[in-house]
Design an enzyme around this catalytic site. Structure first.
Site, PDB file in Angstrom:
ATOM      1  N   CYS A  22       3.383   4.380   4.937  1.00 65.04           N
ATOM      2  CA  CYS A  22       3.012   3.418   5.983  1.00 65.04           C
ATOM      3  C   CYS A  22       4.062   2.314   6.106  1.00 65.04           C
ATOM      4  O   CYS A  22       4.499   1.968   7.207  1.00 65.04           O
ATOM      5  CB  CYS A  22       1.667   2.777   5.660  1.00 65.04           C
ATOM      6  SG  CYS A  22       0.290   3.914   5.549  1.00 65.04           S
ATOM      7  N   GLY A  69       0.839  -1.190   0.000  1.00 63.49           N
ATOM      8  CA  GLY A  69       0.000   0.000   0.000  1.00 63.49           C
ATOM      9  C   GLY A  69       0.872   1.238   0.000  1.00 63.49           C
ATOM     10  O   GLY A  69       1.945   1.258  -0.591  1.00 63.49           O
ATOM     11  N   CYS A  70       0.430   2.253   0.686  1.00 64.55           N
ATOM     12  CA  CYS A  70       1.141   3.531   0.754  1.00 64.55           C
ATOM     13  C   CYS A  70       2.552   3.334   1.298  1.00 64.55           C
ATOM     14  O   CYS A  70       2.737   2.731   2.357  1.00 64.55           O
ATOM     15  CB  CYS A  70       0.362   4.474   1.658  1.00 64.55           C
ATOM     16  SG  CYS A  70       1.234   5.978   2.085  1.00 64.55           S
ATOM     17  N   PHE A  71       3.547   3.835   0.583  1.00 65.13           N
ATOM     18  CA  PHE A  71       4.923   3.624   1.055  1.00 65.13           C
ATOM     19  C   PHE A  71       5.241   4.395   2.324  1.00 65.13           C
ATOM     20  O   PHE A  71       6.143   4.036   3.055  1.00 65.13           O
ATOM     21  CB  PHE A  71       5.970   3.850  -0.025  1.00 65.13           C
ATOM     22  CG  PHE A  71       5.926   5.120  -0.835  1.00 65.13           C
ATOM     23  CD1 PHE A  71       5.479   6.322  -0.337  1.00 65.13           C
ATOM     24  CD2 PHE A  71       6.374   5.087  -2.145  1.00 65.13           C
ATOM     25  CE1 PHE A  71       5.466   7.478  -1.107  1.00 65.13           C
ATOM     26  CE2 PHE A  71       6.370   6.233  -2.938  1.00 65.13           C
ATOM     27  CZ  PHE A  71       5.905   7.431  -2.410  1.00 65.13           C
TER      28      PHE A  71
END
Length: 183
Positions: free
Chosen positions: A18, A14-16
């Site tokens: 995170c 997902g979002c890098f």
């Protein structure tokens, strides 16, 4: 330890922002770089990747000391801190750039990742089968500087509070023995 003695792992969960925030807390992790992988398009920008049309995934490249933390240990943290059962989505973030993916650096990583996914599916720890892709790393492109260490510099922002902090809480509870001293 020199960079030549370290190993690399490239993971997209997902979002890098995170994913980076999770892995920088682990003992044996020397460096985590946010970036893009999974497409032949060269030198992608964040704006291009966000369109979902380049084929890149947001990933982190982890430089780690294999004498301190193993690749399998990194995968345990990876699977515990994102949802590997949703295709092209993590929470509200949707699109191929947010897919769950393991980009392998060699045959041993490919085999380890495949075995881990089979074992987790056999254990039925998730409510649905794991859809994480396992592919050889074609090329890693570091993200722009303003993405590096994002959580460390923006922890009070609403996205960080709502999305990243719960992942860190889970990491600290489940993997306390793996955390770097003072984390």
């Amino acid at each position: 330890m020199t960079m030549a003695e370290m190993k690399l792992a490239t993971l997209g969960g997902g979002c890098f922002w995170c994913t980076e925030a999770v892995f920088v807390e682990l003992e044996g992790v020397q460096k985590v770089t946010s970036g893009y992988a999974g497409s032949p398009v060269e030198n992608p920008t964040y704006e291009q990747v966000c369109t979902g049309r380049t084929g890149h995934a947001e990933v982190v490249q982890i430089a780690y000391d294999p004498a301190t933390i193993g690749y399998g240990d990194l995968l345990d943290v990876f699977f515990a801190t994102h949802d590997p059962t949703t295709l092209n989505r993590q929470g509200a973030d949707a699109g191929t750039q947010y897919r769950s993916v393991i980009f392998t650096h060699d045959d041993l990583q490919r085999e380890t990742a495949g075995n881990k996914i089979r074992a987790l599916n056999d254990q039925q720890l998730f409510p649905a089968p794991i859809v994480t892709q396992v592919e050889p790393l074609p090329r890693f492109w570091p993200a722009e500087d303003y993405h590096q260490g994002y959580f460390a510099g923006h922890a009070s922002q609403p996205y960080c509070q709502a999305v990243i902090n719960p992942k860190l809480t889970k990491l600290r509870q489940k993997f306390a023995a793996r955390l770097r001293k003072g984390a």
